[in-house]
Write an enzyme that holds these catalytic residues in place. Structure first.
Site, PDB file in Angstrom:
ATOM      1  N   HIS A   6       6.138  18.577  11.745  1.00 11.89           N
ATOM      2  CA  HIS A   6       6.169  19.737  10.849  1.00 11.89           C
ATOM      3  C   HIS A   6       5.710  19.409   9.424  1.00 11.89           C
ATOM      4  O   HIS A   6       4.711  19.948   8.947  1.00 11.89           O
ATOM      5  CB  HIS A   6       7.576  20.332  10.830  1.00 11.89           C
TER       6      HIS A   6
ATOM      7  N   SER B 277       4.388  26.706   7.048  1.00  8.38           N
ATOM      8  CA  SER B 277       5.709  27.041   7.581  1.00  8.38           C
ATOM      9  C   SER B 277       6.190  28.417   7.096  1.00  8.38           C
ATOM     10  O   SER B 277       5.590  29.425   7.404  1.00  8.38           O
ATOM     11  CB  SER B 277       6.680  25.920   7.214  1.00  8.38           C
TER      12      SER B 277
END
Ligand SMILES: *[C@@H]1O[C@H](CO)[C@@H](O)[C@H](O)[C@H]1NC(C)=O
Ligand SMILES: *[C@@H]1O[C@H](CO)[C@@H](O)[C@H](O)[C@H]1NC(C)=O
Length: 422
Positions: free
Chosen positions: A394, A189
């Site tokens: 995610h 990320s």
């Protein structure tokens, strides 16, 4: 056929196979050498500090400190080799791991041996280094600025500075310490965002990268939708003004209260545990397949780890402006700093390190359309690899039950290939 084409064909074949020492790691798990897969004691792992947590599982752990060119003192963590004197010729390639937002190097270990990527890489024969961004609980220090004194400048940074200054300092340190000239980079990320910043603002660092693996890559955020951040982002500038009036510069810093809440409300058996899961899902996308609710107290024992308000505001700008560019200070300050009214875009064609993108359809923050655009603009994209499970989300790249099987094994195989090529 070009060398790259041959290479990519091999890559496609390798992509589907387990990592070279997968059997060895499975065996250790089976024979309970780790004390079980994932954590062997939730409450203990939630309260131990990171060095003690890693040592508890019998891995070597080192802490190093690096000072950036602008005076931030960053804590780096190292697991120099695997647990059971496992020996790949003693010559260990270096891999550098960079955590997400707003977390820390704990991202890579809290799920425990056999699941946390740092342990897996150490057992695969890598010398594992983990970075920490300025301002998080391991890097909340500066040679002259005090993070606890309001408005003295400590918190005047976004992920732009992290990419431009923290990463180069930490990478140089790891290389110097190990006597190597290049390393592998794995980012999650925001850990990918800062890499792309470094590659474009400090292009000389690209040659220090053997391979870069972007898990849940975040650069463009144009297509981030149906997400809590998109509701907040349009008010970003007003919120920044408000935060500055109130003297709020740091957010989501680690506090005992998170550990306590985790222990009280998110532990197995607590009626409120589903509520804890829901909060994680709200931020990180819904995927019950990969979510192990039992581990929430450990997550909250180490997460969040703190960041600057500007870091969050910069992501907000990426969402509203639909571009991947430097921090927007407002017209006057932009002119002063960049010489242009609008901040310059990061030139992704300058990112010439070999980049592998690992992404998923179910990820609300690294959306497929945005990943595609990033892939097209990178200087040397090696391939993009969509996780086979479409609901994979995610945080699953870090904490997912099957992250090893679905992502890490592939990453390790690519790293080996790139080592051979080197
Ligand atoms: C979830 O975590 C607990 C605690 O570490 C572990 O015992 C359990 O096996 C995990 N479940 C799965 C499906 O991995
Ligand atoms: C690694 O291998 C070398 C040579 O084979 C051996 O001397 C050494 O003890 C091994 N290290 C560990 C930690 O097992």
């Amino acid at each position: 056929m070009s060398v790259i084409a041959v290479f990519l064909s091999v890559v496609v074949i390798v992509a589907g196979s387990p990592s070279p020492h997968a059997d060895y790691i499975e065996e250790l798990i089976r024979t309970n050498a780790f004390g079980g897969r994932i954590s062997d004691n939730i409450l203990e792992d939630a309260t131990l500090d990171l060095p003690d947590l890693v040592r508890k599982y019998n891995y070597p752990f080192e802490e190093h400190f690096v000072t950036t060119e602008d005076g931030y003192i960053l804590g780096m963590h190292r697991i120099p080799h695997g647990r059971v004197s496992y020996n790949v010729s003693g010559d260990r390639p270096v891999v550098f791991l960079m955590h997400g937002w707003p977390t820390s190097s704990s991202d890579h270990v809290i799920m425990g041996p056999g699941s946390g990527i740092a342990y897996i890489l150490a057992d695969e024969g890598y010398d594992v280094w983990m970075g920490n961004t300025r301002g998080n609980s391991f890097s909340r220090k500066h040679i002259s600025l005090n993070p606890d004194v309001p408005r003295n400048g400590f918190w005047e940074f976004s992920w732009d500075e992290i990419g431009e200054r923290d990463l180069p300092a930490m990478i140089d340190y790891a290389l110097q310490h190990t006597g190597r000239s290049a390393l592998h980079y794995i980012g999650f990320s925001q850990g990918t965002t800062v890499f792309f910043v470094m590659g474009s603002l400090r292009p000389e660092y690209n040659k220090k990268i053997i391979s870069m693996h972007a898990m849940a890559p975040v650069a463009y955020m144009e297509h981030v939708k149906d997400h809590i951040f998109t509701k907040i982002a349009p008010y970003g500038r007003d919120l920044m003004t408000l935060a500055s009036l109130l003297g709020i510069e740091e957010i989501l810093s680690h506090h005992e209260i998170f550990t306590l809440l985790g222990r009280l409300f998110c532990i197995d058996g607590a009626k409120t545990q589903p509520f804890c899961s829901a909060i994680i899902f709200l931020i990180a996308g819904w995927n019950e397949n990969q979510h192990n609710a039992s581990t929430i107290p450990i997550i909250l024992g180490h997460t969040p780890a703190g960041c600057s308000v500007k870091q969050m505001a910069h992501f907000g700008q990426s969402i509203t402006d639909k571009e991947f560019r430097r921090y927007d200070f407002g017209l006057l300050q932009n002119l002063q700093k960049y010489g242009t009214p609008i901040p310059p875009s990061y030139d992704l064609s300058k990112v010439t390190a070999p980049v592998f993108l690992h992404y998923s359809e179910g990820d609300p923050l690294a959306v497929v359309a945005d990943v595609d655009r990033l892939f097209k603009e990178l200087g040397r994209p090696m391939g993009k690899f969509k996780v086979s499970q479409s609901t994979f989300s995610h945080v699953d790249f870090m904490w997912g039950i099957d992250a090893k099987k679905m992502v890490y094994d592939k990453v390790i195989n690519f790293m080996r290939l790139m080592d051979l090529k080197n």
